[in-house]
Every structure is written in C-alpha cells, then in structure tokens.
Motif scaffolding. Structure first.
Motif, PDB file in Angstrom:
ATOM      1  N   SER A   1       0.848  -1.190   0.000  1.00 47.68           N
ATOM      2  CA  SER A   1       0.000   0.000   0.000  1.00 47.68           C
ATOM      3  C   SER A   1       0.882   1.238   0.000  1.00 47.68           C
ATOM      4  CB  SER A   1      -0.889   0.021   1.250  1.00 47.68           C
ATOM      5  OG  SER A   1      -1.687  -1.116   1.292  1.00 47.68           O
ATOM      6  N   CYS A   2       0.338   2.303  -0.518  1.00 52.41           N
ATOM      7  CA  CYS A   2       1.062   3.566  -0.553  1.00 52.41           C
ATOM      8  C   CYS A   2       1.244   4.106   0.862  1.00 52.41           C
ATOM      9  CB  CYS A   2       0.268   4.553  -1.404  1.00 52.41           C
ATOM     10  SG  CYS A   2       0.936   6.223  -1.388  1.00 52.41           S
ATOM     11  N   GLY A   3       2.459   4.563   1.168  1.00 50.71           N
ATOM     12  CA  GLY A   3       2.747   5.088   2.496  1.00 50.71           C
ATOM     13  C   GLY A   3       2.078   6.424   2.753  1.00 50.71           C
ATOM     14  N   HIS A   4       1.562   7.048   1.723  1.00 53.76           N
ATOM     15  CA  HIS A   4       0.933   8.356   1.882  1.00 53.76           C
ATOM     16  C   HIS A   4      -0.588   8.250   1.927  1.00 53.76           C
ATOM     17  CE1 HIS A   4       0.633  12.687   1.720  1.00 53.76           C
ATOM     18  NE2 HIS A   4      -0.226  12.586   0.731  1.00 53.76           N
ATOM     19  N   CYS A   5      -1.188   7.644   0.922  1.00 50.27           N
ATOM     20  CA  CYS A   5      -2.643   7.601   0.847  1.00 50.27           C
ATOM     21  C   CYS A   5      -3.215   6.267   1.319  1.00 50.27           C
ATOM     22  CB  CYS A   5      -3.135   7.910  -0.565  1.00 50.27           C
ATOM     23  SG  CYS A   5      -2.778   6.594  -1.753  1.00 50.27           S
ATOM     24  N   GLY A   6      -2.371   5.246   1.419  1.00 50.00           N
ATOM     25  CA  GLY A   6      -2.835   3.965   1.944  1.00 50.00           C
ATOM     26  C   GLY A   6      -3.484   3.052   0.923  1.00 50.00           C
TER      27      GLY A   6
ATOM     28  N   VAL B   1       5.643   5.282  -2.186  1.00 52.30           N
ATOM     29  CA  VAL B   1       4.429   6.078  -2.416  1.00 52.30           C
ATOM     30  C   VAL B   1       4.136   6.128  -3.911  1.00 52.30           C
ATOM     31  CG1 VAL B   1       4.690   7.549  -0.373  1.00 52.30           C
ATOM     32  CG2 VAL B   1       5.788   8.208  -2.526  1.00 52.30           C
ATOM     33  N   HIS B   2       2.889   6.445  -4.222  1.00 55.93           N
ATOM     34  CA  HIS B   2       2.542   6.681  -5.619  1.00 55.93           C
ATOM     35  C   HIS B   2       3.313   7.900  -6.133  1.00 55.93           C
ATOM     36  CE1 HIS B   2      -1.305   4.719  -4.245  1.00 55.93           C
ATOM     37  NE2 HIS B   2      -1.053   4.016  -5.328  1.00 55.93           N
ATOM     38  N   HIS B   3       3.522   7.913  -7.423  1.00 56.30           N
ATOM     39  CA  HIS B   3       4.171   9.072  -8.021  1.00 56.30           C
ATOM     40  C   HIS B   3       3.397  10.358  -7.696  1.00 56.30           C
ATOM     41  CE1 HIS B   3       6.254  11.567 -10.899  1.00 56.30           C
ATOM     42  NE2 HIS B   3       5.115  11.849 -11.495  1.00 56.30           N
ATOM     43  N   SER B   4       2.072  10.286  -7.836  1.00 55.76           N
ATOM     44  CA  SER B   4       1.257  11.483  -7.590  1.00 55.76           C
ATOM     45  C   SER B   4       1.298  11.873  -6.118  1.00 55.76           C
ATOM     46  CB  SER B   4      -0.177  11.257  -8.060  1.00 55.76           C
ATOM     47  OG  SER B   4      -0.722  10.131  -7.417  1.00 55.76           O
ATOM     48  N   CYS B   5       1.304  10.847  -5.235  1.00 56.10           N
ATOM     49  CA  CYS B   5       1.379  11.145  -3.804  1.00 56.10           C
ATOM     50  C   CYS B   5       2.729  11.767  -3.466  1.00 56.10           C
ATOM     51  CB  CYS B   5       1.174   9.872  -2.993  1.00 56.10           C
ATOM     52  SG  CYS B   5      -0.518   9.280  -3.030  1.00 56.10           S
ATOM     53  N   HIS B   6       3.754  11.275  -4.130  1.00 54.41           N
ATOM     54  CA  HIS B   6       5.087  11.795  -3.885  1.00 54.41           C
ATOM     55  C   HIS B   6       5.142  13.286  -4.245  1.00 54.41           C
ATOM     56  CE1 HIS B   6       9.698  11.010  -4.226  1.00 54.41           C
ATOM     57  NE2 HIS B   6       9.355  11.504  -3.062  1.00 54.41           N
TER      58      HIS B   6
HETATM   59 ZN   LIG Z   1      -0.672   7.066  -2.712  1.00 60.48          ZN
END
Ligand SMILES: [Zn+2]
Ligand SMILES: [Zn+2]
Length: 137
Positions: free
Chosen positions: A87-92, A121-126
């Motif tokens: 899972s993404c560390g930012h948005c989950g 993290v996702h590229h967009s989340c990053h």
């Molecule tokens: Zn994310």
C-alpha cells in the motif's frame, strides 16, 4: 488410446459442449457434470479443458500483481512494499501500477537509505508530499 476410449471421449466432449451451451453452466460445473456422467474419461477430459483461468491485471487481484511485479524492483523498494503490504505510504491505497511507485526519503535526506527513512508512495502522492505544505522535502 484405444478406439472405444476415444469414442467415449468424443461422446463426453460433445456432451460437454451441450451442457455448456444449453444449460449455460460455467466450465467448471460442466466438467463436473461430465465427470459424473463419464468417470472413465475424467483424465483426458481434464487435460483437454484447462479450468485454471489466466490472471490478468484487470481481474481485481491487484495484490497478486503487486507482489509479482515487485520482483522488478531493487531491494529497497521491494522491502518497502512488503513492509507496507503493497500500500502507498501516503494515501494507503494499493499500488495498481508499478511505474508509479516511488521511494520517499522521510527526513528529506536522499542519502539516507535506512529502511526507517524510506516509504514507497505513488508518483502522484510523492508529488503531493513535496508540493504540499508539510514543510518536508
Ligand atoms: Zn498514494
Ligand atoms: Zn520524496
């Protein structure tokens, strides 16, 4: 393969098609019916009908693909992915597309490759992390 067995198989095969078509059964159910009706041919029937579906990225089994594709990553990224259960560390949210997975250095120090300092993290989340107002870099 002897003749009687072959003709039995053909009968079973035809019945399989009929079951499949007329009763609108799925392949698994149809082949189960055939096994009951023609137990002697279950072996050849099994080799003929492959009921194991192919995995595709679109069947909803994203975890399967995340795990599989994480092999493409270097150790640091795949360790992060494992620790974060893909899972993404930012948005989950689960990672859908590996090209979008990036590693973020939590303390902003890009030379700090301690596992604690890294999140996938996702590229967009990053981008959001870096352009957001958290003050982190
Ligand atoms: Zn994310
Ligand atoms: Zn970053």
């Amino acid at each position: 393969m002897d003749g009687s067995r072959f003709s039995l198989w053909r009968t079973a095969h035809r019945a399989f098609k009929v079951f499949n078509k007329e009763k609108k059964l799925n392949r698994y159910k149809a082949s189960e019916l055939i096994k009951k009706a023609f137990p002697a041919v279950s072996r050849s029937e099994n080799s003929h009908v492959n009921v194991k579906g192919n995995k595709s990225p679109y069947d909803g089994d994203t975890l399967y693909w995340s795990k599989r594709n994480s092999k493409l990553y270097d150790g640091a990224t795949s360790k992060c992915l494992k620790r974060q259960h893909h899972s993404c560390g930012h948005c989950g949210l689960k990672f859908m597309d590996d090209e979008r997975v990036q590693l973020h250095h939590i303390d902003g120090n890009h030379d700090n490759w301690e596992p604690k300092n890294l999140i996938a993290v996702h590229h967009s989340c990053h981008q959001h992390i870096h352009t957001g107002k958290t003050g982190k870099v």
